[in-house]
Design a protein around this motif. Structure first.
Motif, short mmCIF file in Angstrom:
data_model
loop_
_atom_site.label_atom_id
_atom_site.label_comp_id
_atom_site.label_asym_id
_atom_site.label_seq_id
_atom_site.Cartn_x
_atom_site.Cartn_y
_atom_site.Cartn_z
N THR A 136 0.85 -1.19 0.00
CA THR A 136 0.00 0.00 0.00
C THR A 136 0.88 1.24 0.00
OG1 THR A 136 -0.13 -0.02 2.43
CG2 THR A 136 -1.94 -1.07 1.22
N ILE A 137 0.36 2.30 -0.60
CA ILE A 137 0.96 3.63 -0.52
C ILE A 137 -0.13 4.59 -0.08
CG2 ILE A 137 1.94 5.55 -1.85
CD1 ILE A 137 3.30 3.48 -3.64
N TRP A 138 0.17 5.39 0.94
CA TRP A 138 -0.77 6.40 1.44
C TRP A 138 -0.06 7.75 1.32
CZ3 TRP A 138 -5.14 3.71 2.66
CH2 TRP A 138 -5.00 2.37 3.01
N ALA A 139 -0.64 8.70 0.59
CA ALA A 139 0.06 9.96 0.29
C ALA A 139 -0.80 11.17 0.64
CB ALA A 139 0.44 10.00 -1.19
N ARG A 140 -0.14 12.21 1.14
CA ARG A 140 -0.77 13.51 1.36
C ARG A 140 0.19 14.58 0.85
NH1 ARG A 140 0.51 9.16 4.41
NH2 ARG A 140 1.79 9.65 6.20
N VAL A 141 -0.33 15.45 -0.03
CA VAL A 141 0.48 16.47 -0.69
C VAL A 141 -0.20 17.82 -0.50
CG1 VAL A 141 1.28 17.32 -2.93
CG2 VAL A 141 1.43 14.88 -2.40
N TYR A 142 0.62 18.84 -0.18
CA TYR A 142 0.07 20.16 0.11
C TYR A 142 0.81 21.24 -0.66
CZ TYR A 142 -1.66 17.46 4.09
OH TYR A 142 -2.24 16.50 4.86
N THR A 143 0.04 22.15 -1.26
CA THR A 143 0.58 23.42 -1.73
C THR A 143 -0.14 24.51 -0.93
OG1 THR A 143 -1.05 23.87 -3.47
CG2 THR A 143 0.77 22.38 -4.03
N GLU A 144 0.12 25.75 -1.26
CA GLU A 144 -0.54 26.82 -0.52
C GLU A 144 -2.06 26.74 -0.66
OE1 GLU A 144 -0.53 31.72 -0.14
OE2 GLU A 144 0.96 30.70 -1.39
N TYR A 180 -6.38 24.78 -19.57
CA TYR A 180 -5.70 25.80 -20.38
C TYR A 180 -5.89 27.16 -19.75
CZ TYR A 180 -4.15 28.68 -24.23
OH TYR A 180 -3.46 29.60 -24.99
N PRO A 181 -4.81 27.87 -19.43
CA PRO A 181 -3.43 27.42 -19.55
C PRO A 181 -3.06 26.48 -18.39
CG PRO A 181 -3.49 29.60 -18.59
CD PRO A 181 -4.92 29.25 -18.93
N VAL A 182 -2.05 25.65 -18.61
CA VAL A 182 -1.60 24.72 -17.57
C VAL A 182 -0.99 25.51 -16.42
CG1 VAL A 182 0.05 22.89 -17.02
CG2 VAL A 182 -1.18 22.85 -19.20
N SER A 183 -1.37 25.16 -15.20
CA SER A 183 -0.78 25.81 -14.02
C SER A 183 0.04 24.80 -13.25
CB SER A 183 -1.87 26.40 -13.12
OG SER A 183 -2.64 25.38 -12.53
N GLU A 184 1.18 25.23 -12.74
CA GLU A 184 2.08 24.36 -11.99
C GLU A 184 2.39 25.01 -10.65
OE1 GLU A 184 6.72 22.95 -12.25
OE2 GLU A 184 5.49 22.75 -14.08
N THR A 185 2.24 24.23 -9.58
CA THR A 185 2.46 24.73 -8.23
C THR A 185 3.37 23.78 -7.47
OG1 THR A 185 0.20 25.60 -8.25
CG2 THR A 185 1.35 25.58 -6.14
N ALA A 186 4.34 24.32 -6.78
CA ALA A 186 5.24 23.49 -5.98
C ALA A 186 4.65 23.27 -4.59
CB ALA A 186 6.61 24.15 -5.87
N GLY A 187 4.95 22.13 -4.02
CA GLY A 187 4.46 21.83 -2.68
C GLY A 187 5.32 20.78 -2.01
N GLN A 188 4.83 20.30 -0.89
CA GLN A 188 5.52 19.27 -0.13
C GLN A 188 4.51 18.25 0.36
OE1 GLN A 188 7.71 21.34 2.96
NE2 GLN A 188 9.40 21.78 1.56
N GLY A 189 5.01 17.13 0.85
CA GLY A 189 4.09 16.13 1.33
C GLY A 189 4.78 15.04 2.12
N VAL A 190 3.97 14.06 2.50
CA VAL A 190 4.45 12.89 3.24
C VAL A 190 3.81 11.66 2.61
CG1 VAL A 190 4.55 11.73 5.47
CG2 VAL A 190 4.67 14.22 5.37
N ILE A 191 4.61 10.63 2.40
CA ILE A 191 4.12 9.39 1.80
C ILE A 191 4.53 8.22 2.69
CG2 ILE A 191 4.41 7.79 -0.14
CD1 ILE A 191 4.67 10.24 -1.95
N THR A 192 3.57 7.33 2.95
CA THR A 192 3.85 6.11 3.69
C THR A 192 3.70 4.92 2.75
OG1 THR A 192 3.08 7.04 5.78
CG2 THR A 192 3.15 4.65 5.62
N SER A 193 4.73 4.10 2.68
CA SER A 193 4.74 2.91 1.83
C SER A 193 4.89 1.68 2.72
CB SER A 193 5.89 2.99 0.83
OG SER A 193 5.99 1.81 0.07
N ILE A 194 4.01 0.69 2.52
CA ILE A 194 4.08 -0.55 3.29
C ILE A 194 4.14 -1.73 2.32
CG2 ILE A 194 3.05 -1.98 5.09
CD1 ILE A 194 1.47 0.45 6.01
N VAL A 195 5.14 -2.57 2.47
CA VAL A 195 5.24 -3.82 1.71
C VAL A 195 4.93 -4.95 2.67
CG1 VAL A 195 6.72 -5.32 0.35
CG2 VAL A 195 6.96 -2.83 0.16
N TYR A 196 3.84 -5.70 2.38
CA TYR A 196 3.39 -6.75 3.29
C TYR A 196 4.07 -8.09 2.99
CZ TYR A 196 -0.23 -3.42 4.58
OH TYR A 196 -0.89 -2.31 5.02
#
Length: 335
Positions: free
Chosen positions: A204-212, A319-335
């Motif tokens: 499983t991968i659980w992800a949370r990503v945030y920009t302003e 259109y137009p394409v917008s790009e925003t930088a951000g940060q996040g945290v990802i949890t990866s579990i291999v069972y």
């Protein structure tokens, strides 16, 4: 014979379902069949001054079911100096108190409780103590009906909801007697299942990503061979406090695997997520720093968990394409 997988947006006859609202109390303790189920409440905070925190309240360790109620608390903390602190506390059932109407958990002197939008987390120990207030900034999210189901008529289920996709956090934290006032971003999800996760899931991968302005939550839940390694991939996008997108139509590509030398836990070095449709989105993440990794407790296997800080780019493919930088945290579990 292959078994069936029913996504968040399907019933046991493969009929399509719409999103349902997240109702008060859906993240409360389920007191029935405690021996045949596993429940956990995961609270996370990325704080100023360099602290990153993950706290899990659980009704038991990850082990084969049925098993008795054995409450436990896990705290993972990264300090500003980069030190990893881990706290694991086990409790008797007499030390555990919980509400069945809303999230209110007590294990000894440790507590997590609240109703949307206000929650409070309190942890007390000789090594790490916390008193943090979470104020939700984005509505809670329930993908589809809030559960993935497996096998004949979906009798095995994994319920996952995110009551707090994003929160402002304020309070204090004490590490080995040194107390500091902190603030930052928070997150909280709830998981409830009636099967031993490694028996059905491969990773499983659980992800949370945030920009302003944007909050993105997504997951990649992949079954074992018996379930044809079929992935279930819920994705959520909110702009400020408005939910813009909730879908299971997500493509995910990973590039390279990193390995934590301390634990052996593996995680994707880079990920690219693409969602088509009414709000086309692309999310790119790049691992920045290993936060914590460990073996997840089990009775037979040793699943490996890795939680990683990432840099992110969010592209709205309009259109137009917008790009925003951000940060996040990802949890990866291999069972």
């Amino acid at each position: 014979m292959r078994e069936s997988t029913f996504s968040f947006w399907e019933d046991a006859d493969f009929n399509a379902l719409r999103d349902e609202p997240l109702l008060p109390g859906e993240d409360a303790w389920h007191s029935g069949n405690v021996e045949k189920t596993y429940e956990s409440w995961y609270i996370e905070a990325v704080l100023d001054k360099g602290y990153v925190l993950g706290v899990t309240f659980a009704t038991k360790g990850l082990k084969k079911l049925p098993s008795p109620l054995e409450p436990q608390l896990k705290v993972d903390l990264v300090t500003p100096e980069g030190t990893r602190e881990t706290l694991v506390q086990h409790f008797t059932k007499e030390d555990f108190r919980a509400s069945e109407e809303y999230v209110s958990l007590e294990m000894g002197t440790n507590r997590f409780a609240g109703t949307f939008p206000e929650y409070r987390l309190q942890v007390t120990s000789s090594e790490v103590s916390l008193d943090l207030q979470f104020t939700a900034e984005v509505p809670g999210w329930k993908p589809g009906r809030g559960r993935v189901a497996y096998a004949d008529k979906g009798k095995k289920f994994l319920q996952w909801v995110v009551p707090v996709p994003r929160a402002s956090v304020a309070g204090n934290i004490s590490v080995k007697g040194q107390k500091e006032e902190v603030s930052g971003l928070g997150y909280y999800h709830y998981l409830y299942t009636n099967f031993y996760l490694p028996e059905i899931l491969s990773r499983t991968i659980w992800a949370r990503v945030y920009t302003e302005d944007y909050t993105i939550i997504f997951a990649d839940i992949v079954g074992r061979t018996l379930f044809s390694y079929e992935p279930v991939r819920p994705f959520m996008l909110a702009q400020n406090e408005v939910m813009k997108l909730s879908t299971g139509n997500m493509d995910l590509m990973t590039r390279g695997l990193q390995r934590d030398p301390q634990t052996g836990a593996r995680y994707p070095r880079e990920m690219v997520v693409k969602v088509a449709g009414e709000v086309p989105v692309e999310v790119r993440t790049k691992a920045k720093k290993m936060l914590w990794g460990r073996s997840v407790e089990s009775s037979s296997r040793k699943p490996l968990l890795a939680t990683v800080a990432v840099d992110a780019k969010v592209l709205l493919l309009t259109y137009p394409v917008s790009e925003t930088a951000g940060q996040g945290v990802i949890t990866s579990i291999v069972y």
